[in-house]
Design an enzyme around this catalytic site. Structure first.
Site, PDB file in Angstrom:
ATOM      1  N   GLN A  63      28.282  -5.347  45.138  1.00 24.84           N
ATOM      2  CA  GLN A  63      28.127  -3.732  46.080  1.00 24.84           C
ATOM      3  C   GLN A  63      28.247  -3.799  47.501  1.00 24.84           C
ATOM      4  O   GLN A  63      28.550  -2.850  47.955  1.00 24.84           O
ATOM      5  CB  GLN A  63      26.590  -3.536  45.746  1.00 24.84           C
ATOM      6  CG  GLN A  63      26.598  -3.143  44.152  1.00 24.84           C
ATOM      7  CD  GLN A  63      25.243  -2.339  43.542  1.00 24.84           C
ATOM      8  OE1 GLN A  63      24.476  -2.087  44.630  1.00 24.84           O
ATOM      9  NE2 GLN A  63      25.128  -2.257  42.421  1.00 24.84           N
ATOM     10  N   LYS A  64      28.247  -5.269  48.035  1.00 25.34           N
ATOM     11  CA  LYS A  64      28.547  -5.188  49.464  1.00 25.34           C
ATOM     12  C   LYS A  64      29.960  -4.517  49.704  1.00 25.34           C
ATOM     13  O   LYS A  64      29.899  -3.919  50.947  1.00 25.34           O
ATOM     14  CB  LYS A  64      28.381  -6.741  49.966  1.00 25.34           C
ATOM     15  CG  LYS A  64      28.402  -6.803  51.214  1.00 25.34           C
ATOM     16  CD  LYS A  64      29.001  -8.090  51.831  1.00 25.34           C
ATOM     17  CE  LYS A  64      29.883  -7.843  53.075  1.00 25.34           C
ATOM     18  NZ  LYS A  64      31.171  -8.620  53.091  1.00 25.34           N
ATOM     19  N   ASP A  65      30.807  -4.969  48.891  1.00 24.74           N
ATOM     20  CA  ASP A  65      31.993  -4.061  49.094  1.00 24.74           C
ATOM     21  C   ASP A  65      32.286  -2.950  48.429  1.00 24.74           C
ATOM     22  O   ASP A  65      33.102  -3.083  47.418  1.00 24.74           O
ATOM     23  CB  ASP A  65      33.054  -5.252  49.022  1.00 24.74           C
ATOM     24  CG  ASP A  65      33.161  -6.394  49.969  1.00 24.74           C
ATOM     25  OD1 ASP A  65      33.446  -6.332  50.984  1.00 24.74           O
ATOM     26  OD2 ASP A  65      32.453  -7.587  49.212  1.00 24.74           O
TER      27      ASP A  65
ATOM     28  N   GLY B 283      25.831 -14.901  47.831  1.00 21.94           N
ATOM     29  CA  GLY B 283      26.326 -13.600  47.149  1.00 21.94           C
ATOM     30  C   GLY B 283      27.358 -13.940  46.062  1.00 21.94           C
ATOM     31  O   GLY B 283      27.269 -13.385  44.926  1.00 21.94           O
ATOM     32  N   HIS B 284      28.061 -14.762  46.409  1.00 25.29           N
ATOM     33  CA  HIS B 284      29.249 -14.998  45.310  1.00 25.29           C
ATOM     34  C   HIS B 284      28.583 -15.660  43.885  1.00 25.29           C
ATOM     35  O   HIS B 284      28.578 -15.432  42.850  1.00 25.29           O
ATOM     36  CB  HIS B 284      30.267 -16.117  45.822  1.00 25.29           C
ATOM     37  CG  HIS B 284      31.320 -15.705  46.847  1.00 25.29           C
ATOM     38  ND1 HIS B 284      30.811 -16.072  48.182  1.00 25.29           N
ATOM     39  CD2 HIS B 284      31.847 -14.745  46.746  1.00 25.29           C
ATOM     40  CE1 HIS B 284      31.985 -15.435  48.846  1.00 25.29           C
ATOM     41  NE2 HIS B 284      32.514 -14.957  48.292  1.00 25.29           N
TER      42      HIS B 284
ATOM     43  N   SER C  41      28.213 -13.047  54.140  1.00 30.47           N
ATOM     44  CA  SER C  41      29.846 -12.720  54.189  1.00 30.47           C
ATOM     45  C   SER C  41      30.033 -14.093  54.479  1.00 30.47           C
ATOM     46  O   SER C  41      29.737 -14.804  55.368  1.00 30.47           O
ATOM     47  CB  SER C  41      29.919 -11.565  54.927  1.00 30.47           C
ATOM     48  OG  SER C  41      31.185 -11.791  55.274  1.00 30.47           O
TER      49      SER C  41
ATOM     50  N   ARG D 115      32.670 -14.112  56.600  1.00 32.82           N
ATOM     51  CA  ARG D 115      33.031 -13.756  57.724  1.00 32.82           C
ATOM     52  C   ARG D 115      31.781 -14.077  58.713  1.00 32.82           C
ATOM     53  O   ARG D 115      31.998 -14.008  60.031  1.00 32.82           O
ATOM     54  CB  ARG D 115      33.839 -12.563  57.941  1.00 32.82           C
ATOM     55  CG  ARG D 115      35.197 -12.518  57.334  1.00 32.82           C
ATOM     56  CD  ARG D 115      35.634 -10.986  57.627  1.00 32.82           C
ATOM     57  NE  ARG D 115      37.086 -11.305  57.392  1.00 32.82           N
ATOM     58  CZ  ARG D 115      37.864 -10.730  56.052  1.00 32.82           C
ATOM     59  NH1 ARG D 115      36.929 -10.126  55.145  1.00 32.82           N
ATOM     60  NH2 ARG D 115      39.214 -10.663  56.030  1.00 32.82           N
TER      61      ARG D 115
ATOM     62  N   GLN E  77      35.801  -1.329  47.655  1.00 33.34           N
ATOM     63  CA  GLN E  77      36.626  -2.127  46.861  1.00 33.34           C
ATOM     64  C   GLN E  77      36.013  -2.098  45.452  1.00 33.34           C
ATOM     65  O   GLN E  77      36.737  -1.945  44.287  1.00 33.34           O
ATOM     66  CB  GLN E  77      36.249  -3.642  47.128  1.00 33.34           C
ATOM     67  CG  GLN E  77      36.903  -4.756  46.170  1.00 33.34           C
ATOM     68  CD  GLN E  77      36.673  -5.871  46.827  1.00 33.34           C
ATOM     69  OE1 GLN E  77      37.683  -6.319  47.683  1.00 33.34           O
ATOM     70  NE2 GLN E  77      35.976  -6.924  46.394  1.00 33.34           N
TER      71      GLN E  77
ATOM     72  N   GLY F 288      36.887 -17.535  48.059  1.00 34.45           N
ATOM     73  CA  GLY F 288      36.224 -18.865  48.508  1.00 34.45           C
ATOM     74  C   GLY F 288      35.312 -18.898  49.437  1.00 34.45           C
ATOM     75  O   GLY F 288      34.683 -17.648  49.820  1.00 34.45           O
TER      76      GLY F 288
HETATM   77  P1  AMP Z   1      35.048 -12.148  49.004  1.00 33.64           P
HETATM   78  O1  AMP Z   1      35.200 -13.710  48.834  1.00 33.64           O
HETATM   79  O2  AMP Z   1      34.621 -11.806  50.171  1.00 33.64           O
HETATM   80  O3  AMP Z   1      36.329 -11.524  48.667  1.00 33.64           O
HETATM   81  O4  AMP Z   1      34.042 -11.776  47.935  1.00 33.64           O
HETATM   82  C1  AMP Z   1      34.152 -11.985  46.424  1.00 33.64           C
HETATM   83  C2  AMP Z   1      33.203 -11.069  45.946  1.00 33.64           C
HETATM   84  O5  AMP Z   1      31.952 -11.579  45.970  1.00 33.64           O
HETATM   85  C3  AMP Z   1      33.362  -9.684  45.933  1.00 33.64           C
HETATM   86  O6  AMP Z   1      33.165  -9.090  44.753  1.00 33.64           O
HETATM   87  C4  AMP Z   1      32.276  -9.463  46.972  1.00 33.64           C
HETATM   88  O7  AMP Z   1      31.685  -8.020  46.925  1.00 33.64           O
HETATM   89  C5  AMP Z   1      31.270 -10.316  46.561  1.00 33.64           C
HETATM   90  N1  AMP Z   1      30.288 -10.526  47.675  1.00 33.64           N
HETATM   91  C6  AMP Z   1      30.512 -10.795  49.076  1.00 33.64           C
HETATM   92  N2  AMP Z   1      29.552 -10.999  49.691  1.00 33.64           N
HETATM   93  C7  AMP Z   1      28.399 -10.632  48.814  1.00 33.64           C
HETATM   94  C8  AMP Z   1      27.008 -10.284  49.027  1.00 33.64           C
HETATM   95  N3  AMP Z   1      26.412 -10.926  50.085  1.00 33.64           N
HETATM   96  N4  AMP Z   1      26.190  -9.963  47.829  1.00 33.64           N
HETATM   97  C9  AMP Z   1      26.888  -9.761  46.630  1.00 33.64           C
HETATM   98  N5  AMP Z   1      28.311  -9.719  46.745  1.00 33.64           N
HETATM   99  C10 AMP Z   1      29.006 -10.148  47.734  1.00 33.64           C
END
Ligand code: AMP
Length: 282
Positions: free
Chosen positions: A150-152, A37-38, A187, A189, A155, A32
């Site tokens: 790919q940011k993570d 990015g999401h 992000s 964060r 993972q 969430g």
């Molecule tokens: P998170 O909510 O941070 O756990 O991220 C969920 C998904 O979104 C994960 O697959 C992350 O790698 C992806 N994600 C987060 N930030 C970005 C970004 N800036 N660009 C592309 N994917 C992202």
């Protein structure tokens, strides 16, 4: 109409219905606090599948005892609005009790070696928490594909390995990092950063780009490429938690002279945030 599911059995019922109509299902797992990015993951999922499920779950299992589980942002209503606007078919937003009825998960999924390097050094139980919850989500939603950013990178590589090792019939799709104009990777964060810290945070990408320019100019010494990134961070008084070059798929430390495709990854603490970023070399 976006369907919202809180209960595992309700999502299962819906998935069964879609599958009986031979619909191809994509899963986008998130915690969430959604940003562009999401949404890039959602767009890719919509390209490749008929129905997209976005899961929103701040997974306690992947947070260490000193980490930001309690203060992690949870703006559920605005997240839902965003997902409705882009026409997501279903949102799965379970409670922690729904996912872990006995409070813990006695069964854990661990991808050995790959989970201990890079971020795993300072977050020793993090990736086990990620792979355990992603395995559960794969079993619950039974997606044909699942999109990860790919940011993570670590993972993504670990989830790919898990899907191979445990024979999940899921195609793992990688989506490029979405950045602000400054280069800062989006992000959830980043919300912890002040305006000044955000400017500092943009240096992470500049450091990675300095290293990449060296690589593109023909440099193949791992130490020199790493040093180029480190120098830029040190100039800005940033002390990285790590700056490392690893092999793209195995995450093994790169040899002194780069041969195959590699990833330069780094983690830096700025203010209250721990930020990560990476670039592909080759
Ligand atoms: P998170 O909510 O941070 O756990 O991220 C969920 C998904 O979104 C994960 O697959 C992350 O790698 C992806 N994600 C987060 N930030 C970005 C970004 N800036 N660009 C592309 N994917 C992202």
């Amino acid at each position: 109409m976006t369907q919202v599911f809180r209960a595992i059995k309700d999502l299962r019922g819906w998935v069964l219905g879609r599958k009986s109509q031979h619909r191809r299902i994509a899963l986008v797992p998130t915690m969430g606090a959604l940003h562009r990015g999401h949404l890039a993951l959602v767009t890719e999922a919509q390209h490749q599948a008929d129905d997209v499920i976005v899961s929103i779950f701040v997974n306690p299992l992947q947070f260490g005892p000193q980490e930001d589980l309690a203060r992690y942002p949870r703006p559920f209503e605005s997240d839902l609005q965003l997902l409705q606007q882009v026409g997501v078919a279903a949102v799965f937003a379970p409670s922690a009790e729904e996912m872990y009825p006995s409070g813990v998960s006695r069964t854990r999924v661990t991808v050995e070696t790959m989970s201990d390097v890079l971020c795993g050094r300072t977050r020793p139980t993090h990736f086990e928490g990620v792979t355990t919850v992603v395995a559960k989500l794969f079993n619950i939603a039974e997606p044909d594909i699942a999109c990860f950013g790919q940011k993570d990178w670590q993972q993504l590589a670990i989830v790919r390995q898990m899907a191979i090792d445990l024979n999940f019939p899921v195609e793992i799709v990688a989506v490029p990092t979405v950045r602000e104009d400054t280069g800062l990777a989006l992000s959830s964060r980043n919300q912890y950063l002040s305006a000044e810290e955000k400017m500092q945070a943009a240096l992470l990408y500049q450091a990675l780009m300095a290293a990449r320019r060296l690589y593109d100019a023909g440099e193949r010494s791992a130490a020199k490429i790493r040093a180029a990134a480190e120098a830029l961070l040190h100039e800005a008084d940033l002390t990285p938690e790590y700056v490392e070059l690893v092999e793209r798929d195995t995450l093994k430390e790169s040899p002194d002279r780069l041969t195959g495709p590699s990833v330069l990854a780094l983690a830096v603490r700025i203010g209250r945030a721990r930020l990560i970023d990476n670039v592909m070399l080759g």
